[in-house]
Design a protein around this motif. Structure first.
Motif, short mmCIF file in Angstrom:
data_model
loop_
_atom_site.label_atom_id
_atom_site.label_comp_id
_atom_site.label_asym_id
_atom_site.label_seq_id
_atom_site.Cartn_x
_atom_site.Cartn_y
_atom_site.Cartn_z
N PRO A 1 0.81 -1.23 0.00
CA PRO A 1 0.00 0.00 0.00
C PRO A 1 0.84 1.28 0.00
CG PRO A 1 -0.95 -1.60 1.50
CD PRO A 1 0.34 -2.20 1.02
N ILE B 1 -5.10 0.86 -5.80
CA ILE B 1 -5.24 -0.61 -5.71
C ILE B 1 -6.52 -1.05 -6.44
CG2 ILE B 1 -5.53 -2.58 -4.13
CD1 ILE B 1 -3.70 -1.06 -2.17
N THR C 1 -4.39 -0.22 6.23
CA THR C 1 -4.37 -1.29 5.21
C THR C 1 -5.60 -2.19 5.36
OG1 THR C 1 -1.97 -1.21 5.13
CG2 THR C 1 -3.02 -3.22 4.30
N VAL D 1 -2.77 -7.78 -1.12
CA VAL D 1 -2.19 -6.58 -0.49
C VAL D 1 -1.20 -7.02 0.58
CG1 VAL D 1 -2.72 -4.56 0.91
CG2 VAL D 1 -4.20 -5.16 -1.00
#
Ligand code: FDA
Length: 310
Positions: free
Chosen positions: A100, A119, A146, A135
């Motif tokens: 991220p 993303i 996140t 991720v």
């Protein structure tokens, strides 16, 4: 322990990063753990691994991106990579992993939304190419954001995978929450950063015990566990738990890093298991490689020998 902490501190040092990159110590060290500098290198190695029955998750190296334009460049890099994987016919075996902070998470108040948008674009391109995204989980200060962004993106992209780190005390609860969603793709690892002892297990046996507890929750659920470890004990326990909860080799996968225990990757694949190799590429390998040295003294010794040979 002291070596591990010293190396983890070094992994975040910009000054050391510049010095090490400048010494060009490294082709032998980098080549062992990194596919190459360009997306084309990653695609070539992913193809070779696919030929040997191994799945891959390709990661564009880089983290803590300092500017939105750089985050956009990284995102473009992933779209290019996915196009190349599609053209090479590899999207049934290769997915991508994204950090991220590489796509903007650390960029202040706007960072979380920026990373989520980037993303999301990568997920859309992956879906179009016929593959998935996972991720990565970075240092502890990025964990809450996140998890939030994964939760929100999963409403549109339910196959989005997420890494959990067993060294964090919170992870067992996060694993239970993720296990509740059928098909939830969870990559469970021990954790590679330097967490706060107030919120993390620091003794190896506690991290291992926590790994087993979270793994058990994931195996005993409708989630899709991705068992990311090279530890022979954890691999045996995963195999036992999978059997106990009636999983076949199609219902979970083992995952290891490129360059780590290739014989074990082969052995598991030969048994018919799904084995995915985490395959990084790119020029920004410094932080990644220093973390590999921190978790395994033999990797540091390998690097030291490569330097001395020069
Ligand atoms: P650990 O380091 O606990 O070692 C236990 C034993 O395993 C060793 O004594 C040795 O026997 C064996 N072993 C370990 N490494 C070996 C090697 N290289 N070669 C031979 N034997 C070895 N971390 C993170 O914080 N965020 C993330 O997103 C990810 N993503 C990720 C993806 C994948 C696919 C993997 C495999 C790992 C990660 N990690 C990660 C890294 C992870 O958190 C962890 O630091 C390393 O995997 C090392 O922990 P292990 O469980 O492998 O063994």
């Amino acid at each position: 322990m002291v070596l591990r902490q010293t190396l983890l501190a070094a992994s975040g040092s910009d000054r050391l990063r510049t010095i090490v990159a400048g010494t060009r110590l490294t082709r032998g060290v980098v080549d062992r753990f990194v596919a190459g500098e360009h997306a084309e290198d990653a695609v070539r190695v992913a193809g070779e691994l696919a030929g040997r029955g191994l799945l891959t998750s390709v990661d564009h190296l880089g983290e803590e991106t300092g500017h939105p334009a750089q985050a956009a460049e990284v995102t473009k890099g992933y779209l290019h990579l996915l196009r190349l994987l599609g053209e090479a016919g590899l999207t049934s075996s290769a997915e991508v992993s994204v950090k991220p902070t590489a796509v903007g998470l650390a960029l202040g108040d706007e960072g979380e939304q920026l990373a989520a948008d980037n993303i999301s674009r990568i997920c859309a391109a992956a879906a179009e190419a016929g593959t998935t995204v996972t991720v990565d989980m970075e240092g502890e200060r990025h964990v809450p954001a996140t998890l939030r962004l994964v939760a929100s993106l999963r409403s549109e992209h339910p196959r989005l995978g997420c890494v959990l780190q067993s060294y964090l005390r919170r992870t067992e609860g996060d694993a239970a929450a993720m296990a509740a969603a059928p098909g939830s793709r969870v990559r469970l690892c021990k954790g590679a950063y330097a967490p706060d002892p107030a919120t993390a297990y620091t003794a190896r046996r506690d991290v291992d015990a926590a790994y087993v507890r979270s793994l058990r929750r994931l195996m005993d659920s409708e989630a899709y566990p991705m068992v990311a470890t090279h530890d022979p004990r954890m691999i045996d326990i995963a195999t036992t738990l999978a059997r106990r909860f009636g999983r076949t080799y199609d219902d979970f996968e083992y995952q290891m890093l490129y360059g780590a225990r290739p014989d074990e990757q082969r052995r598991l694949a030969d048994l018919g298991a799904r084995v995915r190799v985490y395959l990084p590429y790119g020029g920004d390998w410094y932080g990644y490689l220093v973390r590999r040295m921190a978790e395994r003294p033999a990797n540091a010794a390998f690097a030291a020998r490569a330097v001395l040979r020069r």
